[in-house]
Design a protein around this motif. Structure first.
Motif, PDB file in Angstrom:
ATOM      1  N   ASP A 132     -14.918 -14.345  -0.878  1.00  0.00           N
ATOM      2  CA  ASP A 132     -15.924 -15.308  -0.437  1.00  0.00           C
ATOM      3  C   ASP A 132     -15.334 -16.439   0.403  1.00  0.00           C
ATOM      4  O   ASP A 132     -15.920 -16.851   1.411  1.00  0.00           O
ATOM      5  N   ASN A 176     -19.245  -7.172  -7.020  1.00  0.00           N
ATOM      6  CA  ASN A 176     -19.254  -8.614  -7.277  1.00  0.00           C
ATOM      7  C   ASN A 176     -17.832  -9.170  -7.361  1.00  0.00           C
ATOM      8  O   ASN A 176     -17.569 -10.286  -6.903  1.00  0.00           O
ATOM      9  N   GLN A 227     -16.608  -9.485  -3.827  1.00  0.00           N
ATOM     10  CA  GLN A 227     -17.301 -10.599  -3.167  1.00  0.00           C
ATOM     11  C   GLN A 227     -16.686 -11.939  -3.596  1.00  0.00           C
ATOM     12  O   GLN A 227     -16.407 -12.807  -2.765  1.00  0.00           O
ATOM     13  N   ASN A 228     -16.479 -12.117  -4.899  1.00  0.00           N
ATOM     14  CA  ASN A 228     -15.913 -13.374  -5.399  1.00  0.00           C
ATOM     15  C   ASN A 228     -14.511 -13.611  -4.841  1.00  0.00           C
ATOM     16  O   ASN A 228     -14.145 -14.732  -4.495  1.00  0.00           O
ATOM     17  N   LYS A 229     -13.743 -12.534  -4.736  1.00  0.00           N
ATOM     18  CA  LYS A 229     -12.372 -12.639  -4.231  1.00  0.00           C
ATOM     19  C   LYS A 229     -12.344 -12.976  -2.742  1.00  0.00           C
ATOM     20  O   LYS A 229     -11.467 -13.715  -2.271  1.00  0.00           O
TER      21      LYS A 229
END
Length: 277
Positions: free
Chosen positions: A168, A161, A164-166
């Protein structure tokens, strides 16, 4: 050594296993350059001092391997785009009193997949297993190739996660669906390419991934090279094509060679010569 000979090194701990001196020597011979390239074991708490000693010795550049890629990033005064996004450096240039950091790992992986293994990543569905430095080092280069979907999985889903956040914003700019799924739920989808970026291959432990994730027509890619890992055996048992990471190693070295010398070496003969080492 002659006055015109340039000096380079690879730094790691451990370092005795490194094939980088052989690879760069082969590249230099191929293009008619005279270089000196050595493997240097840096004490774990002495990386910065090791680099400054090399600069004092007029070394032109260095490759960086485990466990120093993050430290190399912090030490560099300038960064390439790939290094900045990965927040890790595997290639250093010492130029005009500057330490310039590059990351060629993702470029090496993509070139091995596309040029050596004939896998066009555009519009493909990719599963990336792992959420450590190896995964972070290659994910941006894969997004650049615009697969239809890139799915991240890891034993610790929270780490996936974070990546993914980094990443996106980059995924959206390349129009790639970037998702995270639990490792136990991987079998419910078909993947064109499955990449093991975990350290499980180093000590040959199981990933906890179901056999059903592998299919005929899929390529299973193990970043570890030179050994038959459990991941490779799993994939072969289900009819998947497989590859280890030797080609990635040579291709990332070729990009470092280009950064230092502005010459692109041929890689296929070097990959062939190293098989079995």
């Amino acid at each position: 050594m002659t006055e015109l000979e340039k000096h380079f090194a690879v730094i790691g701990n451990p370092i005795h296993h490194s094939l980088s001196p052989q690879i760069h020597s082969a590249f230099a011979k191929e293009v008619g350059l005279h270089i000196d390239y050595e493997a240097i074991l840096s004490p774990l708490d002495e990386f910065k001092n090791t680099i400054h000693q090399l600069i004092a010795q007029k070394v032109s550049g260095a490759n960086v391997t485990l466990p120093f890629k993050k430290e190399a990033y912090e030490l560099a005064s300038q960064h390439s785009n790939h290094a900045r996004i990965a927040e890790a450096v595997n290639t250093l240039e010492f130029k005009n009193d500057e330490i310039i950091g590059h990351n060629t790992d993702g470029i090496g992986l993509v070139r091995d997949l596309e040029q050596n293994l004939n896998v066009d990543l555009k519009s493909k569905k990719i599963l990336l297993i792992g959420a450590g430095g190896a995964a972070e080092g290659v994910i941006y280069s894969m997004l650049e190739k615009k697969p239809s979907e890139l799915i991240l999985t890891n034993r610790t889903i929270e780490k996936s996660n974070v990546i993914q956040n980094k990443m996106d914003v980059h995924a959206k700019s390349f129009d790639v669906n970037l998702n995270v799924i639990e490792i136990a739920k991987c079998p419910h989808q078909y993947f064109d390419v499955i990449i093991n970026a975990t350290s499980a291959g180093l000590n040959n432990t199981e990933l906890g991934i179901d056999h059903k994730v592998f299919h005929e027509g899929s390529l299973a890619y193990e970043m570890v090279y030179g050994k038959e890992t459990f991941f490779i055996e799993q994939a072969q048992s289900q009819g998947s094509k497989t590859s280890d990471g030797l080609g990635m190693l040579v291709e990332q070295a070729a990009e470092a060679f280009f950064i230092w010398h502005l010459i692109k070496p041929q890689t296929k003969s070097v990959i062939e010569s190293l098989k079995g080492f």
